[in-house]
Structures are given as C-alpha cells and as structure tokens.
Motif scaffolding. Structure first.
Motif, PDB file in Angstrom:
ATOM      1  N   ILE A   1       5.990   9.255   9.189  1.00  0.00           N
ATOM      2  CA  ILE A   1       4.884   8.513   8.575  1.00  0.00           C
ATOM      3  C   ILE A   1       4.414   7.415   9.523  1.00  0.00           C
ATOM      4  CG2 ILE A   1       4.153   7.192   6.551  1.00  0.00           C
ATOM      5  CD1 ILE A   1       4.927  10.096   6.013  1.00  0.00           C
ATOM      6  N   PHE A   2       3.067   7.236   9.594  1.00  0.00           N
ATOM      7  CA  PHE A   2       2.503   6.099  10.321  1.00  0.00           C
ATOM      8  C   PHE A   2       1.116   5.809   9.758  1.00  0.00           C
ATOM      9  CE2 PHE A   2       1.960  10.044  12.615  1.00  0.00           C
ATOM     10  CZ  PHE A   2       0.602  10.097  12.892  1.00  0.00           C
ATOM     11  N   TRP A   3       0.697   4.556   9.939  1.00  0.00           N
ATOM     12  CA  TRP A   3      -0.585   4.094   9.419  1.00  0.00           C
ATOM     13  C   TRP A   3      -1.566   3.880  10.572  1.00  0.00           C
ATOM     14  CZ3 TRP A   3      -1.893   3.030   4.223  1.00  0.00           C
ATOM     15  CH2 TRP A   3      -0.849   3.194   3.306  1.00  0.00           C
TER      16      TRP A   3
ATOM     17  N   LEU B   1       0.864  -1.185   0.000  1.00  0.00           N
ATOM     18  CA  LEU B   1       0.000   0.000   0.000  1.00  0.00           C
ATOM     19  C   LEU B   1       0.894   1.227   0.000  1.00  0.00           C
ATOM     20  CD1 LEU B   1      -2.743  -0.969   2.637  1.00  0.00           C
ATOM     21  CD2 LEU B   1      -2.768  -1.281   0.162  1.00  0.00           C
ATOM     22  N   PRO B   2       0.864   2.014  -1.109  1.00  0.00           N
ATOM     23  CA  PRO B   2       1.769   3.172  -1.191  1.00  0.00           C
ATOM     24  C   PRO B   2       1.282   4.317  -0.324  1.00  0.00           C
ATOM     25  CG  PRO B   2       0.384   3.080  -3.115  1.00  0.00           C
ATOM     26  CD  PRO B   2       0.048   1.860  -2.309  1.00  0.00           C
ATOM     27  N   CYS B   3       2.260   5.073   0.222  1.00  0.00           N
ATOM     28  CA  CYS B   3       1.927   6.267   1.000  1.00  0.00           C
ATOM     29  C   CYS B   3       2.218   7.526   0.191  1.00  0.00           C
ATOM     30  CB  CYS B   3       2.703   6.284   2.312  1.00  0.00           C
ATOM     31  SG  CYS B   3       2.349   7.716   3.351  1.00  0.00           S
ATOM     32  N   ARG B   4       3.466   7.663  -0.301  1.00  0.00           N
ATOM     33  CA  ARG B   4       3.907   8.792  -1.121  1.00  0.00           C
ATOM     34  C   ARG B   4       3.480  10.121  -0.501  1.00  0.00           C
ATOM     35  NH1 ARG B   4       1.473   5.501  -5.250  1.00  0.00           N
ATOM     36  NH2 ARG B   4       3.014   4.090  -6.147  1.00  0.00           N
ATOM     37  N   PRO B   5       4.032  10.449   0.675  1.00  0.00           N
ATOM     38  CA  PRO B   5       3.647  11.697   1.340  1.00  0.00           C
ATOM     39  C   PRO B   5       4.167  12.906   0.566  1.00  0.00           C
ATOM     40  CG  PRO B   5       5.504  10.719   2.455  1.00  0.00           C
ATOM     41  CD  PRO B   5       5.092   9.719   1.417  1.00  0.00           C
TER      42      PRO B   5
ATOM     43  N   ASN C   1      10.305   4.118   3.477  1.00  0.00           N
ATOM     44  CA  ASN C   1       9.679   5.126   2.608  1.00  0.00           C
ATOM     45  C   ASN C   1       8.236   5.405   2.978  1.00  0.00           C
ATOM     46  OD1 ASN C   1       8.485   2.770   1.836  1.00  0.00           O
ATOM     47  ND2 ASN C   1       8.913   2.982  -0.366  1.00  0.00           N
ATOM     48  N   GLY C   2       7.706   4.724   3.988  1.00  0.00           N
ATOM     49  CA  GLY C   2       6.346   4.956   4.448  1.00  0.00           C
ATOM     50  C   GLY C   2       5.321   4.004   3.897  1.00  0.00           C
TER      51      GLY C   2
END
Length: 1179
Positions: free
Chosen positions: A168-170, A155-159, A189-190
């Motif tokens: 970054i955190f989920w 699951l990409p984050c790409r902040p 990379n998040g």
C-alpha cells in the motif's frame, strides 16, 4: 561446519575411524540406492493465473525412480487429464497447460509427489497450489471531508483482499508520493493518519494504491477530498448555515495532549512466529504533534536487531525468538502531556529442526540409527513413515525398532533398504524429511579425480579432498611423498569426509599426497599434488590525499606476486566501479585523476586478484578548495560611527573556514577601490564595524580556509555617515630649503576618507626656533607643499600643519623642526698629514672645520687621491683620481688598495647637503716596495739530450726593484715519483737561461719566481722533457737480439728453476731457505738493478744519516734512492724536506732554508735500460 578430528601430538599414524554418522557421504549413482527428492515446489505455491502451472518434483536413485502424484489426498491420474503432462522423461515435474484452455482455479489444491524404485519410495511436501488474486476496489461514493485547522484525521484505505497481500502507498493524481512526516504518516494497515491537520493539507486527490507484485498490477481507490478551513472561514460558513453552528463550534482548535489513533485503549496483544519480523505500531494525535518513544518492560531492546520505521511510530525486531516475548510500551509525548500503550508480545514457533534424519548406508549385519528431532511452540508431534506409508501399518521389519524420535537398526540385511519419512507438525506448520537406509556391500572407491593439483597461498590453510565411498565405511589414511611414510605430524587435521587440512601451509608443504581408503572388502588410493605459492602483496599502497579542486591527483599501487600467477589489478571508488570518465586514467601501477571535482571525493581501493588470493589497499581522497563567497549581507544597528554587518557563509569545500575578511569601498572619495576593514573568526557571521565620518560605505566579505581566500561576496547596500571635523593632522611634516634663502614646508595630505567632511584645507604655521617672532600662518587648499621665501641661510625653524574642513579644525598639530636652505661650505680642512702603514695602506688625518663655516648639514669628509708616478718610472704620468668619503664628523680614515713603490697625492674636502667645500692643500706620500707578481711568462725551448733553455718575461708588477730570480726544478718519472729538488739563483737582468748536464729522456718540472728587497713573489711553473739518444737505443735493440744474450737468459731461467726446486725440497724438510745469504753470496754489481721496474727515481728522501748503498744492493723498500756523484747532474744542493708532487706534477712539498751539499750513491735514475738490467729483473 563439517566435523573434524585433530591428530594428536603423539605421532600416531594419521588414520580416521569414521562412525556411522556419514551425513556427507554420497552414494555414487552407479550403485543401487533408494530414491532421493532433489527438487520440489514450495509448500505454499502461489501461481500466476496467466501462465502455465509447473509443479516441480525431481528425484535420483538406482534404478531411476518412477513418479506418482496425489491431489487433495487422492491419486491424481495425470494420464486422464489432457492438460497435464510430464516435463520430460525421467522427471516427475507436472506441467498444466492452462494458457490454451482451462482455468487456474480448477487446479487449486494440495499436491504431493512420490518417487519409487525397488529400494523404496520418497515423498515430497504437501504443495498447496493457489492462483494469485488482485481484485478491484468495490465502487463507493466518498464524501469530501471538511475540518478545521489542528484536528486529527484518518483516511481509510481498506484495500481488497489479494493473494499475496498487496503493498500500500498513497499518491496524488500526478503519481507523486504524498510527503510524510512525524505529523502525517501511513500505518501498517495502509490508512493515512494525520496527528493534526494544517491548511496545506487541503487537496482533492488523496489516492490509496495497492500494488500486487505477483501479477505486477496496481489498483487504486477513489480519490478522497480533504479541506482544512481556518477559524475565519469557519465563521463565514456558520453565518451561511446557522443550523450547523453547534456541529462545528465557532472556537479555534486549542493545543491538546496526545491520544492514540492506533492501537486503541491502554493495552493490546500481538502474536508473532519465530524467525519472522515483529512489527509494533503506535500512532498518536495531538497538538503540537506528539513524539513516540519505545521501551521493553523488564528488559532492553536487542541492539543489532531493532529498527525504527515511520518516524519512530513503528518498532521492528528482526528474527524474533521466544526470548523476545514480553511487554513493549510505546509512549506518546508533547508539551501538554504523555500517554502510553502496552503491547503484550507472544512468540510462537512452527516446527524447526534440531536434528533432521540423514541417509544411512550400512553393510549387511551392521547396526545404525535414524534420528528425527524438532522443536516448536507448541512442541511438535513426531510421526514416522516408511516408503510413504505410516510406519504403524507398514510391513514389519525385524531389524528396526522405533523409540520416539529414533529408529534403531540392528543386523540389517539387503531387504532392510527403504526410505523413511519423519513428519514434525504443530498448529503453525509441519516439517517433512526423507532419509533412506541402503544396505550395500561395496569395496572402497575414491571419488576425487586422480592427480588433482591444488595451489595454495603460503601461510593459509590447504584442503586436499579425498571424497570416498564404501560399505562398510572405509577408514582413511594419508601419506606424503614417494616413500609412502604415513603422516603423523600434529599439524594436520583430517575431516570426516576424508579431506586433509594443513592449517598453515608452508613452502615445504609442497609435494605429492596419497589418500588410502580401506574396508574389509578392499582398498583404494589416489594421489593429489600440492603447490605453495607466494602471497600477493601490495608493497606500495595508495596514500591519503587532499587536493584542490581542478588539480591532478595520483594514487600508486605496486603489487608483488608469485611469478607463476598473473594478477589483475583493478581500482574501485567507494567499493564500486570507477566513473566512466576520461579524466580517470590507469597506467601500470598508478591511477591518475585529472581536473579533480567535488564528486571525486571518496575512498579509492586498489584490488589485486589472482586465481588464488586477493589483496586490497584503500586511500581517501578529499577534494578541497577555497570557500564559496558569503552571501546575504545585511547592515543593522546603523549609528553615526558604527554599524553591524551580518552574512551567511558559503560552502567551505571540505576545508573549515578559519576567518572572514571584511573590506569597504568609499564610493564618494575612492570609488572602485576596496580597503581592509576588519577580520573576524571563521565561526562568526556578524561583526560590529567602526566607521569614519563623511564616507559612503559599501562592504563585502571574503572567507578564508587553509587553501586560500574565497571570491568577494556581493557588495552590501551603501551607508553614508555624517560629516565631522578632521580627527587627525597631516603626517610626514618636513622643512627643508631648496635654495639658500627659502624654506620648503611639505607634508603628506589626508586622503578623502580621512577628511571627515567637505572643504578640506591646511593651516601652515612657522617661526624661527631661536628668535622671538610670533607664528606666521597661512591657510592653503588641499595641497602638500608651501614655500617660505626670504629666509636666512640654514636657520632652524619650528613648523606645524593643521587640517580643517567646513565643520571645524583638527586637534592641535605636533611641532616639528626644519631648516632653511643650505649653501656650500666656506673652509677647507686643515693640518692634513699622511701616515704610510705598509706598501698598500695609508692613514690620513685632518682637523675638523668650524660648524658655522659648513652652512648646512654636515655629511662628512671626502678624500681625493691619485698616483702621480711609480718610483721606478722616470716619466711622470697623471693617473685617474680616486675618492673615499667618510661619513659624519670623522677626522681620520684609511686608504686601502695602494700600489707598492708609488708616488701619491691627496687632498681633503668637507661635504654638506649642498655639496663640497674648498680642497685642502695637496699632500704627497710614497709607498714602500712590495713583493713582485709572478713572471709574465715562462717558456722552455731547444731541448737536447742534456740541456734545456728557459725564456721568460719580467713580472708585470715588479712592485719594487728586482734583485734576482729563483729557479727550482726536479725530475719526475713515469709513475709521478719525484727526484731531488734543485735550487738556482739567476741575476735580475736575465730573461734567458740554459740548464746543462741534465739526464736524457727525462721529464723535469720547473718553479720560477722573482724577488725584491721585500721578498719573493708568486711563482710560475712549467714542465719539459730532454731528448732521447738514438744511437744508444739502437745498440740496446741490437744487443737484445744477439744469440749470446738469448742463451744467457735461458741459463738464468734454468738457474731460477733449480733454486725453486731446492727451496721446495728444503721447505718440505722443515728448513728455511736463507734468501738473504744467498743474495749476498751471489752479489754481482753488474747485474743488480737500482729498481725493479724502469730504473727511475723514487721519492726523494732528506734523511741525513743514510749510509751509502753498496754497489749491487737493492733499492730500499720505500722506493727512495740517493744520487751518486755524477758529472751529468747540476744538482749540488738538496732541500731539507722531501719534494713531493701530485699526479699532475704540481708541487705539494715544503722548502727548507737549510742547504747542505750531500753526496749521493747508487745507480743513475736516468740510465737507459740495458740487457744486464733486464736480466737482473729475474733475480
């Protein structure tokens, strides 16, 4: 660490010659000096765009420096910008007011500050000012993700790119962090990586959050929906959408070997700067979930700097250096295989100092150097500036010479003063350092305050400061004490900054120390004082404690300290504060914890602090208790006669479980009663239990540790076993008759547990032992007794009792023997005769009776005896009978405790279980005489000057015919010394006696006892005193007050003084004074006392060869005398040994049978004091 110089052992004066390297030398601010930057903003300065911008630049110097700024390399005129101001007068700090108007982006750029005075100019770093940014995610439409069970997922984050980068955190919609594991984890990379998905991963709210700490804001990405479907669900989807069949395939995911999700390929490169944290990451997918391992090729991972994060998917190495460069390999492995990835790490380095230039203070004409050495990778370039201008275009100075990273100064003058900047730079950064050269001519000054008091704990280092300044650089010398002797012991160390170190201070180090600074321009000195204190010690430390929950525990901590210091004692728990709980009380030296709970376990530390030192001692508290009850009881392997019981242990409460106790309840027969079943080791959680038939079992388990037994567990389910015949017969079978014509058969019945089935009964059987009769049997209900009537008296019977129930009989029972009822014996013992042993003991003999006449079990023989009258009494008086029983078949016995001189009667009877038989004919015997008891009383009445009257009562137990009384007495003086012992015989018919011719005013002790023909009885003692002659006492007083007596006493005193003088003269001449001869020459029988004190008797001596003493001779040195013949004494005989008495007057000597009349010589001990005797005490 400051440089220091240890003084040699050659006892050279303690003088420090300092070189030109004076990095610790501070120029006092009242002296002219170039500027020095003291505060500046960081090189990379990220500001909050919502607040005013503050760019720091502070400096010191004399005269105070002025400040100027550049922005992006050009002059920044702050006067032309209304939003820019100076923080305060004398400061260079800029304040840009953007809160009222303006934007932070307008002032983004590179700033540099210059501080300048007449001696030079110092510059700050290039300060890059950038406002922080926390942009929003770009809006995007995220399609739901559907995949089958077991597939990998990312699951990409790409902040958004922020300044600084976000964290970054989920989380889900409820702001709960999503659980992570070896299977699911977040990458560097998040992104969120799934090695394989499971149905529980299905959710619609996978949300990536970005937290921008600088602005304290959090941005979130749109939620991502994930659905994981099973094979069955997949087939339903295929049936509804046939065209999608090829996309999914209808086959379930199979196990597969690992594959890396990140990084890609077999190898990659990583570059990191020296001093940073190196983070390497490998995340793999596979089924089952792969495990990650790390190794370093051709090397080992640094032990103290290596850490694993994210379930070992991330390798971190702290404070990396060039030595950490190399190839690192991560290996992903599961049951189907393994793959590896190699990461080539290169460590670069921004410039770092090896030796930064230091301020240089020189006097005119001196030489010096500035050194600027730095390293990096690649190697940095070194450039010099002077007063902020590149040195190549700066005005020429003939006193300096540049040699690469060094500037050499020679023969400097005041105009040589300036500030030099060294810049070391490479592609990864730069270093900038200011160092001034200040040319001054100053006499020494000492900067440490005078009379500073230093207090140091004994046996610790002492540091006495002597901060100084001068140009040329002064030399430093230390002295101790008022005499000013220079220190040259090798126990001292002098540091370059002038500090005197005493490595191990002792009590004798206390005193006044003088520091002297000298240069060619003058001298300065300063006194400081040193006191050495005793160390603080904990003399009673807290001790390890193991206590039970709910009890009270105390820790003791006694502190000894220097009397001039006040300690503070505090208690810590696990290096933190004690809980705020009223159960914790501190009283003087003790910490007490009441009602201890599990949370109180830990390490308790007593810390004693003074202003100079701190000591601590710790002890561990372990809170223990009985275990918690086991739970989850389960019965398995259920058979007719066994079952397996299993359970789960409860918490052992910090004391290991040693065993488990298993109990059972029989709900059918004894509901509510629990019985012991078995015990097993504390490591077991199952037990194979043996069972009995026809029992409704319930089980419970208790755990045991060193503290005690747990509460019982909850009862297990009930288990009913099948019925069976009894396995055992009744116990304790007996046959005894209660009457002469019956047999009572008794037994201990089986309990319900032992019955093994319903309908429990007993088959009772019996027959005569010596007859030919068959067994007679009867079946009775569940009772414990059966009576057989009409039996002969005391006949042996064979008996047996067998159990039976509805299923069958128990095994054949054991046969026991019993007897029918007993009757009283018919015959008395014969041939009874008595043998008198002594006055209190007699032996009785008799013949046994025939066994058949006993008619029962022989218990023994019983003697009845009584005293009919005493031989000394005329009237018969029947006394109480006494009984002695002799067990078994004995035919003789002893009668103790008889009274002497008495008439006794006795008879003998045989005894069985029914009672006594007839008595034997009476036998009469007499006891002989014995010694009497002590006289019942002894009183002394009617004391006179020379007589005492004794009255007494006869012994209460004469034990015979009294023959006479014996009286012994002797005088006792005031010091408890004993006179001679007098022995007197008195007829037995007397109860009163007068003693005459005694000494007046004398204490006597009396010993009195009676005698029979058997010997002497116990004695009774008493004391009494004769009266005083009042006329004689009056005469003595009158004589003592006569003038002639007073004159005589004075003459005697004068004579003694003359004798002492003569003795002294003769001793000085070396001669000896013949005391013995002098005494013989002046012997006067009228003035020689028998004793030096009160003239009383000394200890009485029995020595037979004493010669009579001369009249006037002194008492022997052992303080014993012999009495003269005197009409005043009744003593004609003396005992053979000394009569000695304790202080209380009790007699402790021995009597001798020898009596011998012996004349005594010497003065009478009973004589009253006289003037002659008193005068004689002076000689």
């Amino acid at each position: 660490m400051p440089k220091k110089k240890r003084l040699s052992a050659g006892r050279v004066p303690l003088i420090l010659f300092l070189c030109q390297m004076i990095s610790a030398l501070e120029v006092p601010l009242d002296l002219v000096q170039p500027p020095t930057i003291t505060h500046q903003s960081p090189k990379d300065y990220i500001i909050d765009p919502r607040e005013n911008i503050v760019i720091q630049c502070e400096a010191k110097g004399k005269p105070p420096p002025s400040f100027s700024w550049t922005r992006n390399g050009t002059h920044f005129d702050i006067d032309k910008d209304p939003l820019v101001s100076i923080l305060k007068p004398g400061s260079g700090t800029l304040v840009i007011n953007i809160m009222s108007e303006g934007k932070a982006e307008t002032y983004e750029g590179v700033y540099q500050c210059t501080a300048r005075n007449e001696r030079g100019a110092a510059i700050s770093n290039n300060i890059v000012v950038r406002p922080s940014r926390s942009p929003l995610w770009t809006k995007e439409k995220l399609e739901p993700i559907t995949l089958r069970n077991g597939q990998p997922l990312v699951l990409p984050c790409r902040p958004p790119i922020g300044l600084p980068p976000p964290i970054i955190f989920w989380m889900d919609n409820s702001f709960q962090r999503l659980p992570q594991s070896e299977r699911v984890s977040q990458g560097l990379n998040g992104d969120l990586y799934f090695s394989n998905v499971l149905p529980e991963d299905t959710r619609e709210d996978y949300i990536c959050y970005a937290r921008f700490n600088h602005t304290q804001t959090i941005q979130q990405k749109q939620p991502i929906s994930v659905k994981v479907i099973s094979v069955d669900e997949l087939n339903d989807t295929i049936a509804a959408n046939l065209n999608d069949t090829e996309f999914y395939g209808a086959k379930p995911s199979k196990d597969r070997p690992p594959t890396f999700l990140t990084p890609e390929g077999n190898a990659s490169n990583k570059e990191e700067l020296r001093g940073n944290v190196l983070s390497l990451e490998c995340i793999a997918e596979g089924l089952p979930t792969p495990v990650i391992y790390w190794i370093k090729e051709d090397g080992i991972l640094p032990i103290n700097r290596t850490f694993y994060k994210n379930f070992k998917k991330t390798l971190q190495i702290l404070h990396v250096s060039e030595a950490d460069s190399g190839n690192y390999q991560c290996i992903a492995k599961n049951a189907l295989g393994a793959i590896h990835h190699t990461i080539s790490v290169t460590v670069k380095a921004a410039p770092y100092w090896i030796m930064a230039p230091q301020n240089l203070v020189l006097s005119p004409g001196e030489d010096g150097t500035l050194i600027c050495r730095a390293n990096g990778k690649p190697k940095p370039n070194i450039s010099w500036l002077t007063n902020g201008v590149p040195i190549e275009i700066a005005p020429d100075d003939p006193s300096r010479k540049i040699d690469g990273d060094t500037i050499i100064f020679s023969n400097v003058q005041e105009r040589s003063s300036a500030v030099y900047q060294c810049n070391a730079s490479n592609e990864y950064g730069y270093l900038l350092a200011n160092a001034f050269v200040n040319v001054l001519a100053e006499p020494p000054r000492i900067l440490t305050p005078p009379n500073t008091l230093y207090q140091v704990i004994a046996n610790r280092p002492a540091f006495l400061d002597c901060a100084f300044f001068g140009s040329p650089l002064p030399t430093i010398e230390w002295f101790k004490g008022a005499k000013g002797s220079a220190l040259h012991e090798d126990i001292y160390v002098l540091h370059e900054n002038g500090t005197l170190e005493i490595p191990v201070a002792q009590k004798d180090s206390t005193g006044t120390y003088t520091c002297v600074a000298r240069n060619k321009l003058g001298m300065a000195k300063n006194e400081v004082h040193l006191e050495i204190k005793d160390p603080t010690r904990i003399i009673k430390q807290p001790e390890y404690a193991v206590v039970q929950r709910g009890s009270t525990v105390s820790f003791e901590c006694k502190v000894k300290h220097d009397h001039t210091l006040i300690p503070t004692v505090m208690w810590l728990k696990d290096n933190g504060e004690l809980p705020s709980d009223e159960r914790f009380t501190i009283d003087k030296d003790q910490l007490e914890i009441a009602d201890v709970s599990d949370n109180d376990s830990g390490t308790y530390t007593c810390m004693a602090n003074t202003t100079l030192d701190s000591v601590s001692a710790s002890a561990v508290l372990s809170v223990v208790d009985v275990p918690n009850p086991p739970f989850d009881l389960e019965l398995t392997s259920q058979l007719d006669k066994s079952v397996q019981l299993s359970w789960t242990p409860g918490d052992d409460n910090n004391s290991p479980i040693t065993k488990f106790i298993i109990e059972y309840e029989d709900a059918m027969h004894e509901a509510g009663l629990w019985h012991h079943q078995a015990e097993v080791s504390g490591t077991q959680t199952t037990a194979q239990l043996k069972l009995s038939p026809y029992v409704s079992y319930s089980f419970r388990v208790m755990a045991v540790n060193s503290i005690g037994r747990s509460l019982p567990s909850e009862a297990s389910e009930q288990y009913l076993t099948k019925a069976a015949e009894p396995e055992k017969n009744p116990t304790a079978v007996e046959g005894l008759g209660s009457e002469p014509d019956n047999l009572v058969i008794t037994w201990k019945p089986l309990n319900g547990f032992e019955s093994n089935g319903p309908g429990l009964q007993y088959k009772v059987s019996w027959r005569q032992k010596d007859g030919d009769d068959e067994w007679t049997s009867v079946v009775v209900a569940n009772v414990s007794k059966y009576i057989v009537s009409g039996t002969p008296t005391f006949v042996p019977y064979l008996i047996k009792v067998q159990a039976l129930n509805d299923v069958g009989f128990a095994p054949e029972p054991t046969v026991v023997m019993g007897h029918s009822g007993e009757d009283l014996p018919m015959v008395a013992p014969g041939n009874v005769h008595v043998n008198v042993v002594n006055s209190t003991l007699a032996e009785v003999h008799w013949d046994p009776v025939p066994l058949k006449s006993i008619r029962g079990h022989l218990q023994g023989y019983r003697i009845y005896y009584w005293k009919t009258h005493s031989s000394s009494q005329r009237n018969r008086r029947h006394l109480e009978k006494k009984i002695l029983t002799f067990q078994g078949s004995k035919t003789h016995g002893m009668l103790p405790g008889l009274e002497p001189f008495s008439h006794y009667t006795l008879n003998v009877r045989v005894v069985n279980g029914k009672g006594e038989g007839p008595a034997s004919p009476d036998r009469v015997f007499n006891t002989p005489e014995g010694v009497p008891s002590a006289p019942s009383s002894l009183k002394i009445v009617n004391p006179t000057l020379d007589s005492l009257t004794l009255e007494w009562d006869p012994p209460s137990h004469p034990n015979g015919i009294l023959t006479e009384y014996t009286l012994k007495y002797q005088p006792i003086n005031s010091t408890h010394e004993l006179g001679p012992l007098v022995d007197l015989k008195i007829p037995a018919n007397k109860t009163r006696w007068i003693l005459k011719n005694l000494n007046f005013s004398t204490r006597y002790k009396f010993y009195f006892y009676a005698q029979t023909s058997a010997g002497s009885g116990s004695q009774i003692t008493e004391e009494a005193v004769t009266t005083v002659d009042e006329a004689m006492a009056s005469r003595q007083v009158d004589i003592a007050t006569q003038g002639w007596f007073i004159g005589l006493m004075c003459a005697v005193a004068l004579l003694i003084l003359i004798l002492l003088i003569v003795c002294f003269i003769r001793r000085n001449k070396g001669g000896k004074y013949p005391v013995k001869e002098k005494e013989d020459a002046h012997a006067d029988p009228e003035i020689q006392p028998m004793k030096e004190d009160d003239g009383t008797f000394g200890e009485y001596s029995d020595t037979e060869d004493h010669k009579p003493l001369k009249k006037g001779s002194r008492t022997p040195s052992d303080r014993t005398v012999k009495k003269e013949d005197s009409d005043d004494s009744l003593v004609d005989y003396g005992e053979g040994v000394n009569g000695q008495f304790n202080e209380d007057g009790s007699f402790i000597g021995q009597y001798s049978g020898k009596k011998e009349k012996e004349p005594a010589e010497g003065n009478e001990s009973s004589e009253a004091p006289s003037p002659v005797n008193a005068m004689n005490s002076f000689v």
